[in-house]
Motif scaffolding. Structure first.
Motif, short mmCIF file in Angstrom:
data_model
loop_
_atom_site.label_atom_id
_atom_site.label_comp_id
_atom_site.label_asym_id
_atom_site.label_seq_id
_atom_site.Cartn_x
_atom_site.Cartn_y
_atom_site.Cartn_z
N PRO A 146 11.58 1.36 -9.70
CA PRO A 146 11.12 2.50 -9.51
C PRO A 146 11.38 3.20 -7.98
CG PRO A 146 9.28 1.35 -10.22
CD PRO A 146 10.21 0.54 -9.51
N PHE A 147 11.91 2.55 -6.98
CA PHE A 147 12.09 3.38 -5.82
C PHE A 147 13.69 3.16 -5.43
CE2 PHE A 147 7.87 1.20 -6.00
CZ PHE A 147 7.08 2.46 -5.53
N GLN B 200 0.75 -1.15 0.20
CA GLN B 200 0.04 -0.04 0.05
C GLN B 200 0.95 1.32 -0.10
OE1 GLN B 200 -2.14 -0.57 3.64
NE2 GLN B 200 -3.95 -1.72 2.46
N LEU B 201 1.98 1.14 0.87
CA LEU B 201 2.58 2.37 1.18
C LEU B 201 3.39 2.84 -0.38
CD1 LEU B 201 4.01 2.15 4.49
CD2 LEU B 201 2.13 3.50 3.67
N LEU B 202 3.91 1.52 -0.85
CA LEU B 202 4.68 1.88 -2.28
C LEU B 202 3.73 2.20 -3.28
CD1 LEU B 202 6.90 -1.50 -2.65
CD2 LEU B 202 7.62 1.00 -2.02
N ALA B 203 2.43 1.84 -3.34
CA ALA B 203 1.46 2.38 -4.27
C ALA B 203 1.33 3.94 -4.09
CB ALA B 203 0.17 1.80 -4.24
N ARG B 204 1.09 4.25 -2.90
CA ARG B 204 1.02 5.89 -2.59
C ARG B 204 2.22 6.71 -2.75
NH1 ARG B 204 -1.41 4.81 3.68
NH2 ARG B 204 -3.05 3.25 3.02
N LEU B 205 3.26 6.16 -2.54
CA LEU B 205 4.61 6.82 -2.96
C LEU B 205 4.50 7.07 -4.48
CD1 LEU B 205 7.47 5.04 -1.17
CD2 LEU B 205 6.84 7.54 -0.85
N GLU B 206 4.16 5.99 -5.29
CA GLU B 206 4.36 5.99 -6.76
C GLU B 206 3.30 7.22 -7.39
OE1 GLU B 206 5.46 3.19 -10.26
OE2 GLU B 206 4.25 2.39 -8.87
N SER B 207 2.04 7.04 -6.49
CA SER B 207 1.02 8.05 -7.10
C SER B 207 1.19 9.57 -6.62
CB SER B 207 -0.27 7.60 -6.58
OG SER B 207 -0.54 7.68 -5.24
N GLY B 208 2.38 9.63 -5.80
CA GLY B 208 2.66 11.09 -5.09
C GLY B 208 1.66 11.45 -3.76
N LEU C 81 14.22 1.25 6.37
CA LEU C 81 14.69 2.04 5.28
C LEU C 81 13.69 3.03 5.09
CD1 LEU C 81 14.75 -1.01 2.54
CD2 LEU C 81 16.73 -0.35 4.29
N ALA C 82 14.29 4.28 4.56
CA ALA C 82 13.45 5.29 4.01
C ALA C 82 13.44 5.20 2.63
CB ALA C 82 14.26 6.73 4.44
N VAL C 83 12.47 5.25 2.04
CA VAL C 83 12.01 4.80 0.60
C VAL C 83 11.26 6.08 0.10
CG1 VAL C 83 10.89 3.27 -1.11
CG2 VAL C 83 12.08 2.62 1.06
N ASP C 84 11.66 6.28 -1.30
CA ASP C 84 10.78 7.28 -2.03
C ASP C 84 11.10 6.90 -3.57
OD1 ASP C 84 13.50 8.24 -2.36
OD2 ASP C 84 13.14 10.39 -2.02
N VAL C 85 10.54 7.81 -4.56
CA VAL C 85 10.50 7.50 -5.70
C VAL C 85 11.81 7.98 -6.51
CG1 VAL C 85 9.39 7.85 -8.14
CG2 VAL C 85 8.15 7.55 -5.90
N ARG C 86 12.49 6.90 -7.09
CA ARG C 86 13.96 7.25 -7.88
C ARG C 86 13.78 8.44 -8.80
NH1 ARG C 86 17.85 3.76 -8.05
NH2 ARG C 86 16.42 2.06 -7.65
N GLY C 87 14.53 9.41 -8.78
CA GLY C 87 14.65 10.61 -9.55
C GLY C 87 13.61 11.87 -9.32
#
Length: 292
Positions: A155-156, A131-139, A265-271
């Motif tokens: 992508p992360f 769920q959290l990866l999906a929310r990260l990717e969607s902004g 880990l601290a994770v966000d979207v690459r780039g």
């Protein structure tokens, strides 16, 4: 080449006239004309020619216009970022926390972070890894704090913040609480409260099977508060991440053989550009003393 020259050039292009551009910029027409002429000298040719009463871009002007326009946009963006960094006038920082990461030590960090950065309005959202990866990717999130027990999709990007050991929690008066540290073999046949909402559960079960250690689950629950309550009631021991334990009445002993731990880990979207509050949050969480 100065930004003011570029702004005058863009204003002349917008209005088609030196006089109207000068009026908009609250500058004298000779000063504006001189600035544009100086810009033309730097780029090596005329930027405008006249069609009737209107000034229009020359072939060279049309060629350089996008780059000069982008220079002004970039300068405005850099100024805005700098002001936001200093004044923290950003949208609230949105951080996702995986549900299996306990609040106790994280709340201690958040308290110290708020003292140092009172201008950051932090919103926490909990959820599963997926769920959290999906929310990260969607902004929907700026950052997420996740267990490193499984690989991240391409992508992360991530950085390791700290390691969290798994420990054994026991009720008061349990005979094993006399030991400074516990081996997996010490728990063979002991009544066991199974913490289902745990990404390391399968690893612990596999280690137990490999060492011929039998864990008899008397109770199971996905809720950590229920797991702690059942251990306190004397219904068995449990494995828990060290920083997830809330009750001060539990007896906590390290699992020394084998040692089991997870990385947080601290994770966000690459780039994706990190906002100033996100950068401050990461700087503080890296420097935080996680081991008491």
């Amino acid at each position: 080449m100065e930004l003011q020259q570029i702004r005058y050039f863009l204003s002349v292009h917008k209005h088609g006239s030196f006089s109207r551009a000068a009026a908009e910029g609250d500058v004298s027409q000779p000063a504006l004309t001189a600035a544009v002429k100086k810009l033309e000298g730097e780029v090596g040719g005329e930027l405008f020619h006249r069609e009737g009463k209107r000034l229009v871009l020359s072939p060279l002007g049309r060629l350089v216009h996008p780059a000069l326009e982008q220079a002004v946009v970039g300068a405005q963006s850099a100024r805005s970022i700098a002001e936001n960094f200093k004044l923290l006038r950003q949208a609230p920082l949105r951080v996702g926390v995986q549900s299996s990461i306990g609040p106790v030590r994280m709340a201690d960090f958040l308290r110290s972070f708020h003292r140092r950065q009172p201008g950051v309005e932090l919103t926490l959202q909990d959820g599963s890894h997926e769920q959290l990866l999906a929310r990260l990717e969607s902004g929907e999130l700026d950052l997420a704090l996740l267990s490193g027990s499984r690989p991240l999709p391409d992508p992360f990007r991530h950085e390791r913040l700290y390691a969290e050991p798994y420990v054994v929690v026991l009720p008061a008066g349990h005979p094993l609480a006399r030991e400074a540290g516990l081996r997996l073999q010490d728990l063979d046949g002991e009544p066991y409260v199974d913490r289902l909402a745990c990404e390391m559960r399968e690893a612990v079960m596999a280690l137990s099977s490999a060492r011929d250690v039998h864990l008899y689950a008397t109770f199971r629950s996905e809720r950590e508060d229920w797991v702690e309550a059942m251990v306190l009631a004397g219904l068995g021991f449990a494995f828990m991440p060290a920083y997830s334990i809330r009750s001060t009445q539990l007896q906590v002993r390290p699992l020394v053989d084998p040692q089991v731990q997870r990385d947080i880990l601290a994770v966000d979207v690459r780039g994706r550009l990190r906002s100033p509050p996100a950068r401050l949050f990461l700087e503080d969480i890296r420097a935080h003393a996680w081991v008491p």
